[in-house]
Design a protein around this motif. Sequence first.
Motif, PDB file in Angstrom:
ATOM      1  N   TYR A  86      31.673  -8.223  64.879  1.00  5.83           N
ATOM      2  CA  TYR A  86      31.936  -9.659  64.985  1.00  5.83           C
ATOM      3  C   TYR A  86      31.990 -10.137  66.431  1.00  5.83           C
ATOM      4  O   TYR A  86      32.391 -11.274  66.694  1.00  5.83           O
ATOM      5  N   ASN A  87      31.578  -9.271  67.342  1.00  3.25           N
ATOM      6  CA  ASN A  87      31.542  -9.618  68.764  1.00  3.25           C
ATOM      7  C   ASN A  87      32.895 -10.173  69.229  1.00  3.25           C
ATOM      8  O   ASN A  87      32.964 -11.176  69.950  1.00  3.25           O
ATOM      9  N   ALA A  88      33.957  -9.517  68.792  1.00  2.00           N
ATOM     10  CA  ALA A  88      35.308  -9.931  69.179  1.00  2.00           C
ATOM     11  C   ALA A  88      35.579  -9.500  70.616  1.00  2.00           C
ATOM     12  O   ALA A  88      35.411  -8.335  70.966  1.00  2.00           O
ATOM     13  N   GLN A  89      35.996 -10.454  71.430  1.00  2.00           N
ATOM     14  CA  GLN A  89      36.242 -10.202  72.845  1.00  2.00           C
ATOM     15  C   GLN A  89      37.736 -10.080  73.116  1.00  2.00           C
ATOM     16  O   GLN A  89      38.515 -10.994  72.805  1.00  2.00           O
ATOM     17  N   GLU A  90      38.145  -8.959  73.679  1.00  2.00           N
ATOM     18  CA  GLU A  90      39.554  -8.788  74.018  1.00  2.00           C
ATOM     19  C   GLU A  90      39.943  -9.724  75.155  1.00  2.00           C
ATOM     20  O   GLU A  90      39.183  -9.916  76.106  1.00  2.00           O
ATOM     21  N   VAL A  91      41.124 -10.317  75.048  1.00  2.00           N
ATOM     22  CA  VAL A  91      41.613 -11.240  76.075  1.00  2.00           C
ATOM     23  C   VAL A  91      42.948 -10.736  76.623  1.00  2.00           C
ATOM     24  O   VAL A  91      43.674  -9.994  75.959  1.00  2.00           O
ATOM     25  N   THR A  92      43.247 -11.169  77.834  1.00  2.00           N
ATOM     26  CA  THR A  92      44.493 -10.804  78.493  1.00  2.00           C
ATOM     27  C   THR A  92      45.473 -11.975  78.427  1.00  2.00           C
ATOM     28  O   THR A  92      45.141 -13.076  77.986  1.00  2.00           O
ATOM     29  N   ARG A  93      46.688 -11.732  78.908  1.00  2.00           N
ATOM     30  CA  ARG A  93      47.692 -12.797  78.966  1.00  2.00           C
ATOM     31  C   ARG A  93      47.208 -13.955  79.832  1.00  2.00           C
ATOM     32  O   ARG A  93      47.433 -15.122  79.506  1.00  2.00           O
ATOM     33  N   GLU A  94      46.534 -13.625  80.924  1.00  2.00           N
ATOM     34  CA  GLU A  94      46.047 -14.674  81.831  1.00  2.00           C
ATOM     35  C   GLU A  94      44.927 -15.499  81.192  1.00  2.00           C
ATOM     36  O   GLU A  94      44.825 -16.707  81.452  1.00  2.00           O
ATOM     37  N   GLU A  95      44.091 -14.892  80.371  1.00  2.00           N
ATOM     38  CA  GLU A  95      42.958 -15.582  79.771  1.00  2.00           C
ATOM     39  C   GLU A  95      43.353 -16.449  78.576  1.00  2.00           C
ATOM     40  O   GLU A  95      42.726 -17.492  78.329  1.00  2.00           O
ATOM     41  N   ALA A  96      44.369 -16.044  77.829  1.00  2.00           N
ATOM     42  CA  ALA A  96      44.815 -16.808  76.662  1.00  2.00           C
ATOM     43  C   ALA A  96      46.337 -16.700  76.561  1.00  2.00           C
ATOM     44  O   ALA A  96      46.870 -16.013  75.680  1.00  2.00           O
ATOM     45  N   PRO A  97      47.061 -17.368  77.466  1.00  2.00           N
ATOM     46  CA  PRO A  97      48.511 -17.170  77.552  1.00  2.00           C
ATOM     47  C   PRO A  97      49.277 -17.536  76.279  1.00  2.00           C
ATOM     48  O   PRO A  97      50.199 -16.813  75.892  1.00  2.00           O
ATOM     49  N   GLN A  98      48.922 -18.645  75.628  1.00  2.67           N
ATOM     50  CA  GLN A  98      49.678 -19.049  74.437  1.00  2.67           C
ATOM     51  C   GLN A  98      49.446 -18.085  73.274  1.00  2.67           C
ATOM     52  O   GLN A  98      50.400 -17.657  72.612  1.00  2.67           O
ATOM     53  N   LEU A  99      48.190 -17.733  73.036  1.00  2.86           N
ATOM     54  CA  LEU A  99      47.873 -16.803  71.955  1.00  2.86           C
ATOM     55  C   LEU A  99      48.485 -15.437  72.229  1.00  2.86           C
ATOM     56  O   LEU A  99      49.111 -14.829  71.342  1.00  2.86           O
TER      57      LEU A  99
END
Length: 285
Positions: A56-69
């Motif tokens: 599903y081409n899921a991209q891992e994100v960091t706290r800095e990239e998606a702080p609320q999520l």
Amino acid sequence: MNNLKTLMLMVLMAAIMMFIGGMLGGKTGLMFMLMISLGMNFFSYWFSDSMVLKAYNAQEVTREEAPQLYGLVERLAGNANLPMPKVCIINSDVPNAFATGRNPDHAAVAVTTGIMNALDYNELSGVIGHELAHVKNRDILTSTIAAMMATVITYAAQFMAFFGGRSDDEESSNPLAAVATIILAPIAAMLIQMAISRSREYEADHDGAEICGNPNFLADGLEKIEYYATHARPMQDASPATAHMFIINPLKGAGKTLANLFSTHPDTSERIALLRQQARDMRVG
């Protein structure tokens, strides 16, 4: 009760596999199917999470990239006494989410961009609580194994249809039993797989509601996701092999759903009703 039901269904699925093995090659075939079952379990344990995220081409994100999520997942993982999972985002307008991973120490929660836009903070917390409940209950591994076992049963039955089967005993296999196996075994495997999936969804709804603190959060989120799933196009790149992993069936598309017996997910209205009752029992608004 749901956990006991899942165990019984998994045992029944393994029994069907071994029965087909016996029909194909007697005791040798039975042992062969048993070895395949063990091999599939090992493969699923180690590789199912990375394969699904890649599909599903899921991209891992960091706290800095998606702080609320990221912060929301971190808070709810703490509520559930779970290690912090990977947080991934799927670029899709269709609101949906799933969890994957062989165990709580190697887990990931993936949400679509659509669900982040469609749900408010509380509703999203209900959805993520549901996914973390899957992680805590190790449902991802259970459902993946069930799906792979059903696939092997189906292909084995097709093999019998083309090449036949013979016992390694002195007498040949019963031809009527062979025909019944070819026709009924794949249907039985599919129904068992779907029953396992539905059972785990009910359990994750209940436990996820406790993780987020209010069953109404998840109920409200399910109402919105169901609307999009019913009236919008199916999720791009979604496949029947992984449909059971999502909080709502991503293949639903427009129109009516199939009967519950042939669905990987329970009826959404029933799930919502159970969550509303759970909220009343917990005395939360």
